[in-house]
Design a protein around this motif. Structure first.
Motif, PDB file in Angstrom:
ATOM      1  N   TRP A 139       2.582   1.790  -3.466  1.00 45.83           N
ATOM      2  CA  TRP A 139       1.803   2.331  -4.588  1.00 45.83           C
ATOM      3  C   TRP A 139       1.233   3.714  -4.299  1.00 45.83           C
ATOM      4  O   TRP A 139       1.109   4.527  -5.212  1.00 45.83           O
ATOM      5  N   ILE A 140       0.924   4.022  -3.045  1.00 43.94           N
ATOM      6  CA  ILE A 140       0.434   5.392  -2.762  1.00 43.94           C
ATOM      7  C   ILE A 140       1.546   6.396  -3.035  1.00 43.94           C
ATOM      8  O   ILE A 140       1.320   7.461  -3.605  1.00 43.94           O
ATOM      9  N   ALA A 169       3.777   6.129  -5.201  1.00 45.43           N
ATOM     10  CA  ALA A 169       3.945   6.248  -6.656  1.00 45.43           C
ATOM     11  C   ALA A 169       2.809   7.073  -7.266  1.00 45.43           C
ATOM     12  O   ALA A 169       3.031   7.884  -8.154  1.00 45.43           O
ATOM     13  N   PHE A 170       1.585   6.889  -6.783  1.00 42.36           N
ATOM     14  CA  PHE A 170       0.412   7.527  -7.383  1.00 42.36           C
ATOM     15  C   PHE A 170       0.303   8.999  -7.007  1.00 42.36           C
ATOM     16  O   PHE A 170       0.104   9.862  -7.867  1.00 42.36           O
ATOM     17  N   ASP A 171       0.402   9.299  -5.735  1.00 40.24           N
ATOM     18  CA  ASP A 171       0.194  10.677  -5.288  1.00 40.24           C
ATOM     19  C   ASP A 171       1.155  10.989  -4.129  1.00 40.24           C
ATOM     20  O   ASP A 171       0.805  10.796  -2.956  1.00 40.24           O
ATOM     21  N   ARG A 225       2.693  11.862   1.678  1.00 39.14           N
ATOM     22  CA  ARG A 225       3.313  12.630   2.769  1.00 39.14           C
ATOM     23  C   ARG A 225       2.302  12.898   3.873  1.00 39.14           C
ATOM     24  O   ARG A 225       2.617  12.795   5.057  1.00 39.14           O
ATOM     25  N   LEU A 226       1.061  13.249   3.487  1.00 42.90           N
ATOM     26  CA  LEU A 226       0.029  13.501   4.501  1.00 42.90           C
ATOM     27  C   LEU A 226      -0.293  12.240   5.295  1.00 42.90           C
ATOM     28  O   LEU A 226      -0.702  12.308   6.442  1.00 42.90           O
ATOM     29  N   ASN A 227      -0.123  11.082   4.663  1.00 44.06           N
ATOM     30  CA  ASN A 227      -0.374   9.814   5.361  1.00 44.06           C
ATOM     31  C   ASN A 227       0.852   9.351   6.156  1.00 44.06           C
ATOM     32  O   ASN A 227       0.864   8.243   6.677  1.00 44.06           O
ATOM     33  N   GLY A 228       1.888  10.190   6.189  1.00 41.66           N
ATOM     34  CA  GLY A 228       3.091   9.822   6.941  1.00 41.66           C
ATOM     35  C   GLY A 228       4.025   8.893   6.186  1.00 41.66           C
ATOM     36  O   GLY A 228       4.846   8.197   6.783  1.00 41.66           O
ATOM     37  N   ASP A 258       2.071  13.665  -2.706  1.00 38.38           N
ATOM     38  CA  ASP A 258       1.590  14.629  -1.702  1.00 38.38           C
ATOM     39  C   ASP A 258       0.683  13.938  -0.681  1.00 38.38           C
ATOM     40  O   ASP A 258       0.810  14.147   0.528  1.00 38.38           O
ATOM     41  N   GLN A 259      -0.246  13.114  -1.178  1.00 41.60           N
ATOM     42  CA  GLN A 259      -1.135  12.392  -0.279  1.00 41.60           C
ATOM     43  C   GLN A 259      -0.317  11.427   0.579  1.00 41.60           C
ATOM     44  O   GLN A 259      -0.597  11.240   1.760  1.00 41.60           O
ATOM     45  N   ARG A 265       0.845  -1.210   0.000  1.00 39.18           N
ATOM     46  CA  ARG A 265       0.000   0.000   0.000  1.00 39.18           C
ATOM     47  C   ARG A 265       0.876   1.254   0.000  1.00 39.18           C
ATOM     48  O   ARG A 265       0.644   2.197  -0.756  1.00 39.18           O
TER      49      ARG A 265
END
Lengths: 213, 292
Positions: free
Chosen positions: B175-176, B178-180, B185-188, B182-183, B172
């Motif tokens: 791939w996060i 790779a995809f976004d 970074r917000l998810n740590g 910025d998001q 997870r």
């Protein structure tokens, strides 16, 4: 969706930019939760950079962003910055908003509820690449809702939307603010902001000014 | 035809089981990791990294002949540890050169393409200039699946098990980021760290498996299934499993075709074609479900 305790976002002598190139600052401002704060200004004035610095995506050149310790934040970027050719479904995009995915059924429920709130429940399994610009924007908004964040930052969320879709986005943002969230919006759609009586900040010439309605 | 198929399967069981097991393990893990490169729009890294490992292995052969006196007519091969060291060093040098070159991220793919060509050229020259030119030049070109022995098989199986566990645990985050970013970074999730993590996983696969089965096998399975299936796959959840299925089907087909008496095709080129065919078939099936 739980209601967060009120909080303040403090910009203290904040200077923003990339590397050694300063775009704006020093900026001093305090913003309260429970409101939609609109940030506007000419192209290249640093609105998106300010938003990304507040969220911690970019480091500040100098100064600090205070009041967000331990608070959750979510970000709705400009659509053009995302890779829309990615083989990913709407459900999977919204799921990226969840910090910890947790049990699959509970996560699915949250994703479904967030999509229903933006009127995209029927598109849950559709490929993200097949959505129109307006639909994709609403899906990104659903991601922010799914994160149940206390600070929601949006970069031109109504760009490319028709009047009805833009009105529904603004309603949704006002609704979020009414539920105690702080909403920060970068936009050029000032007519709507004045109609809704949202406070407007103008970033121009490197300084942040309050604009009278 | 049925008789010939059964005969090929018997041949695999009796003589080439180690190579077959190694290929199947790589066919599960390589497409899975290749998906991460394709998602980052860097599929050419899947070409460059295995080839760098192959070049490093050739350098190990060259250095072995240079430093120790070997029989020119029947040269003894360097030990597995030295080959692995060479391959891992090749991967490190290649990735280091790519990251050091820096510049615009959009051109990283093109730089990886150049690195592939350089590594391929260097590998050929190193073999040509060493006493192993006849014994290994052919194998380096076509893979050495049919000569895998039990220690090599164990090395491949252990590597693939570790990599599969790591990729499963972190999929997870991988791939996060790779995809976004910025998001992420917000998810740590630190996107750069997870990009480095992706390169580490692929570097490990190449450094430890290329000396056993050859560069062409690994790069085919890293590159072909995810690249072909990217446009056909309906969702991210289906992307990696579909790529793995295509890789496994293509590998089984290549091995069986290579072991039939009438064809007796070399494994490397057969694998390329059969994995491509299997990926196209899986893509057609996925499209069918996607349009329903």
């Amino acid at each position: 969706m739980s209601e967060p305790r009120p909080f303040q976002l403090r910009l203290a002598k904040l200077e923003i930019g990339y590397g050694t190139h300063r775009i704006a600052g020093p900026l001093d401002r305090t913003l309260d939760s429970g409101a939609v704060h609109v940030l506007t200004g000419p192209n290249g004035s640093g609105k998106s950079t300010l938003l990304r610095t507040i969220l911690g995506i970019l480091p500040p050149l100098r100064g600090a962003v205070g009041g967000l310790d331990g608070r959750t934040a979510s970000y709705v970027p400009q659509l053009a910055t995302l890779d829309t050719g990615f083989p990913v479904t709407v459900e999977e995009v919204v799921g990226t908003g969840l910090r910890r995915r947790g049990p699959r059924r509970a996560a699915r429920e949250r994703i479904r509820a967030a999509l229903a709130e933006v009127g995209m429940a029927q598109a849950q399994r559709r490929p993200f690449s097949r959505l129109s610009g307006g639909q994709a924007q609403r899906v990104l908004l659903a991601r922010a809702l799914c994160a149940d964040a206390e600070l929601v930052a949006l970069d031109e969320p109504t760009a490319g939307l028709d009047d009805a879709a833009a009105a529904s986005v603004w309603d949704l943002l006002s609704n979020l603010a009414a539920r105690g969230r702080m909403v920060l919006v970068v936009t050029h759609d000032l007519q709507r902001c004045h109609a809704e009586r949202h406070p407007v900040l103008v970033l121009d010439g490197g300084t942040l000014l309050e604009r009278a309605g | 035809m049925m008789q010939e198929l059964l005969e090929a399967l018997r041949l695999i069981r009796d003589h080439f089981a180690d190579g077959f097991a190694s290929l199947l393990a790589i066919a599960v893990v390589a497409p899975w990791l290749g998906v991460l490169l394709v998602l980052r729009r860097l599929p050419l890294l899947a070409l460059a990294v295995p080839q760098m490992a192959g070049c490093g292995q050739a350098a190990a052969f060259f250095a072995f002949a240079l430093l120790w006196t070997v029989d020119q007519a029947q040269p003894e091969a360097p030990g597995r540890a030295l080959q692995m060291l060479g391959a891992s060093a090749g991967v490190l040098v290649g990735l280091g050169a790519l990251l050091w070159a820096g510049g615009d991220r959009r051109y990283l793919g093109a730089q990886a393409g150049i690195l592939y060509l350089v590594a391929r050229g260097a590998q050929q020259l190193l073999y040509l200039e060493s006493p192993y030119r006849h014994a290994f030049e052919h194998a380096a070109e076509q893979g050495h699946l049919l000569t895998v022995l039990a220690p090599g098989r164990n090395q491949v199986l252990a590597t693939c098990a570790v990599l599969a566990a790591a990729a499963w645990a972190a999929h997870r985050r991988l791939w996060i980021s790779a995809f976004d970013p910025d998001q992420a970074r917000l998810n740590g999730i630190a996107p750069r760290r997870w990009f480095a993590g992706t390169l580490l996983l692929i570097g490990m696969l190449c450094g430890l498996c290329v000396p056993v089965v050859g560069a062409e096998v690994v790069l085919t399975l890293l590159l072909v299934p995810p690249t072909v299936l990217r446009a056909c796959t309906p969702s991210l959840r289906a992307f990696a499993p579909l790529s793995v299925v295509a890789g496994v089907l293509g590998s089984v087909a290549a091995f069986v075709l290579g072991c039939t008496r009438t064809l007796d095709w070399p494994p490397g080129p057969t694998l390329v074609l059969s994995v491509l065919a299997a990926s196209l078939c899986c893509g057609a099936v996925a499209r069918l479900f996607r349009t329903r």
